[in-house]
Design a protein around this motif. Structure first.
Motif, PDB file in Angstrom:
ATOM      1  N   PRO A   1      10.173   9.481  -5.441  1.00  0.00           N
ATOM      2  CA  PRO A   1      11.044  10.290  -5.369  1.00  0.00           C
ATOM      3  C   PRO A   1      10.406  11.932  -4.819  1.00  0.00           C
ATOM      4  CG  PRO A   1       8.312  10.555  -5.718  1.00  0.00           C
ATOM      5  CD  PRO A   1       8.989   9.521  -4.888  1.00  0.00           C
ATOM      6  N   THR A   2      12.082  13.041  -5.400  1.00  0.00           N
ATOM      7  CA  THR A   2      11.857  13.932  -4.857  1.00  0.00           C
ATOM      8  C   THR A   2      12.364  15.925  -5.641  1.00  0.00           C
ATOM      9  OG1 THR A   2      14.724  13.990  -5.074  1.00  0.00           O
ATOM     10  CG2 THR A   2      13.856  12.693  -3.347  1.00  0.00           C
ATOM     11  N   THR A   3      12.118  16.091  -4.468  1.00  0.00           N
ATOM     12  CA  THR A   3      11.582  17.592  -5.045  1.00  0.00           C
ATOM     13  C   THR A   3      12.570  18.575  -6.388  1.00  0.00           C
ATOM     14  OG1 THR A   3      10.916  18.317  -3.145  1.00  0.00           O
ATOM     15  CG2 THR A   3      11.321  20.612  -4.706  1.00  0.00           C
ATOM     16  N   ILE A   4      12.117  18.829  -7.271  1.00  0.00           N
ATOM     17  CA  ILE A   4      13.016  19.031  -8.677  1.00  0.00           C
ATOM     18  C   ILE A   4      13.074  20.686  -8.264  1.00  0.00           C
ATOM     19  CG2 ILE A   4      11.440  18.222 -10.297  1.00  0.00           C
ATOM     20  CD1 ILE A   4      10.071  20.671 -10.251  1.00  0.00           C
ATOM     21  N   GLY A   5      14.387  21.330  -9.162  1.00  0.00           N
ATOM     22  CA  GLY A   5      15.087  22.302  -8.317  1.00  0.00           C
ATOM     23  C   GLY A   5      15.123  23.608  -9.369  1.00  0.00           C
ATOM     24  N   ASN A   6      15.437  24.461  -9.783  1.00  0.00           N
ATOM     25  CA  ASN A   6      15.576  25.886 -10.446  1.00  0.00           C
ATOM     26  C   ASN A   6      16.595  25.073 -11.005  1.00  0.00           C
ATOM     27  OD1 ASN A   6      14.980  28.424 -10.822  1.00  0.00           O
ATOM     28  ND2 ASN A   6      17.240  28.924  -9.858  1.00  0.00           N
ATOM     29  N   GLY A   7      15.668  25.841 -12.736  1.00  0.00           N
ATOM     30  CA  GLY A   7      16.431  26.244 -13.751  1.00  0.00           C
ATOM     31  C   GLY A   7      16.319  24.333 -14.102  1.00  0.00           C
ATOM     32  N   GLN A   8      15.455  23.425 -13.694  1.00  0.00           N
ATOM     33  CA  GLN A   8      15.161  21.579 -14.321  1.00  0.00           C
ATOM     34  C   GLN A   8      14.802  21.495 -15.437  1.00  0.00           C
ATOM     35  OE1 GLN A   8      15.591  19.707 -10.813  1.00  0.00           O
ATOM     36  NE2 GLN A   8      17.197  18.316 -11.481  1.00  0.00           N
ATOM     37  N   THR A   9      14.566  20.920 -16.345  1.00  0.00           N
ATOM     38  CA  THR A   9      13.310  21.344 -17.491  1.00  0.00           C
ATOM     39  C   THR A   9      12.396  19.862 -16.391  1.00  0.00           C
ATOM     40  OG1 THR A   9      15.109  21.560 -19.039  1.00  0.00           O
ATOM     41  CG2 THR A   9      12.910  20.432 -19.952  1.00  0.00           C
ATOM     42  N   LEU A  10      11.039  20.990 -17.259  1.00  0.00           N
ATOM     43  CA  LEU A  10       9.519  20.196 -16.390  1.00  0.00           C
ATOM     44  C   LEU A  10       9.819  18.924 -17.856  1.00  0.00           C
ATOM     45  CD1 LEU A  10       7.796  21.996 -14.599  1.00  0.00           C
ATOM     46  CD2 LEU A  10       9.220  20.679 -13.384  1.00  0.00           C
ATOM     47  N   SER A  11       9.868  19.527 -19.201  1.00  0.00           N
ATOM     48  CA  SER A  11       9.502  18.626 -19.788  1.00  0.00           C
ATOM     49  C   SER A  11       9.589  19.835 -21.256  1.00  0.00           C
ATOM     50  CB  SER A  11       7.394  18.189 -19.851  1.00  0.00           C
ATOM     51  OG  SER A  11       8.393  17.332 -21.109  1.00  0.00           O
ATOM     52  N   GLU A  12       9.866  18.659 -22.459  1.00  0.00           N
ATOM     53  CA  GLU A  12      10.018  19.143 -23.833  1.00  0.00           C
ATOM     54  C   GLU A  12       8.758  18.581 -24.839  1.00  0.00           C
ATOM     55  OE1 GLU A  12      14.029  20.761 -23.609  1.00  0.00           O
ATOM     56  OE2 GLU A  12      13.877  19.086 -24.676  1.00  0.00           O
ATOM     57  N   ILE A  13       7.808  19.018 -25.904  1.00  0.00           N
ATOM     58  CA  ILE A  13       7.458  18.328 -26.766  1.00  0.00           C
ATOM     59  C   ILE A  13       8.474  19.212 -28.234  1.00  0.00           C
ATOM     60  CG2 ILE A  13       5.226  18.691 -28.204  1.00  0.00           C
ATOM     61  CD1 ILE A  13       3.716  19.683 -25.543  1.00  0.00           C
ATOM     62  N   TYR A  14       8.317  18.683 -28.653  1.00  0.00           N
ATOM     63  CA  TYR A  14       9.490  18.641 -30.844  1.00  0.00           C
ATOM     64  C   TYR A  14       8.059  18.106 -31.419  1.00  0.00           C
ATOM     65  CZ  TYR A  14      13.672  18.313 -27.333  1.00  0.00           C
ATOM     66  OH  TYR A  14      15.208  18.209 -26.887  1.00  0.00           O
ATOM     67  N   PHE A  15       9.000  19.175 -32.800  1.00  0.00           N
ATOM     68  CA  PHE A  15       8.009  18.792 -33.243  1.00  0.00           C
ATOM     69  C   PHE A  15       9.122  18.486 -34.869  1.00  0.00           C
ATOM     70  CE2 PHE A  15       5.285  21.732 -31.028  1.00  0.00           C
ATOM     71  CZ  PHE A  15       4.854  20.467 -31.009  1.00  0.00           C
ATOM     72  N   SER A  16       9.035  17.405 -35.661  1.00  0.00           N
ATOM     73  CA  SER A  16       9.656  17.593 -35.899  1.00  0.00           C
ATOM     74  C   SER A  16       9.157  16.739 -37.387  1.00  0.00           C
ATOM     75  CB  SER A  16      10.634  15.765 -35.723  1.00  0.00           C
ATOM     76  OG  SER A  16      10.925  16.346 -34.466  1.00  0.00           O
ATOM     77  N   GLY A  17      10.046  16.837 -38.360  1.00  0.00           N
ATOM     78  CA  GLY A  17      10.049  16.747 -40.007  1.00  0.00           C
ATOM     79  C   GLY A  17      11.271  15.246 -40.412  1.00  0.00           C
ATOM     80  N   TYR A  18      10.806  14.789 -41.302  1.00  0.00           N
ATOM     81  CA  TYR A  18      11.397  14.118 -42.034  1.00  0.00           C
ATOM     82  C   TYR A  18      12.527  14.722 -43.163  1.00  0.00           C
ATOM     83  CZ  TYR A  18      14.187   9.994 -44.164  1.00  0.00           C
ATOM     84  OH  TYR A  18      14.498   8.551 -44.011  1.00  0.00           O
TER      85      TYR A  18
END
Length: 133
Positions: A79-96
């Motif tokens: 692994p290497t260092t992340i940078g400015n502007g990069q997304t760390l994670s996302e959580i989505y809330f979805s419906g059918y």
């Protein structure tokens, strides 16, 4: 289903160092995991008892239950260092609706400035979908 023993002892009370399962594993009862659980691929759960398709976490110790979302550049092995502007994670809330699952809301963690030493400046963004959008 095929179970491959990778160490340990088979018999009346089997123990395993490592087990590889090819195919589907079905169980009726509890599973106790006394170490890390790593899932390579999809993890699917179905409603059981009072969970109705969800997850419940309870911790009876001095610490609390948590999810950890970790991100790096490079590879898992290097692994290497992340940078400015990069997304760390996302959580989505979805419906059918209309034949597919559609996102209604999202929480995003994004690096908001240069990463330096032990500091990762981060912004949390909460997004929702407006009526008629």
């Amino acid at each position: 289903m095929t179970i491959k023993q990778l160490g340990g002892v088979f018999g009346r009370n089997p123990t395993f160092n490592d087990v590889t399962i090819e195919g589907q594993l079905t169980f009726d009862g509890d599973i106790d995991i006394n170490s890390d659980l790593t899932v390579a691929g999809d993890l699917t759960t179905y409603g059981v008892n009072n969970l109705e398709g969800g997850y419940a976490f309870q911790r009876n110790y001095a610490t609390w239950p948590y999810f950890a979302f970790s991100r790096a550049q490079g590879t898992r092995a290097s692994p290497t260092t992340i940078g400015n502007g990069q997304t760390l994670s996302e959580i989505y809330f979805s419906g059918y609706t209309n034949g597919q699952y559609r996102n209604g809301a999202k929480i995003q963690a994004k690096v908001s400035a240069g990463v330096s030493g032990d500091e990762i400046p981060t912004t949390l963004t909460f997004s929702t979908t407006a009526d008629g959008a």
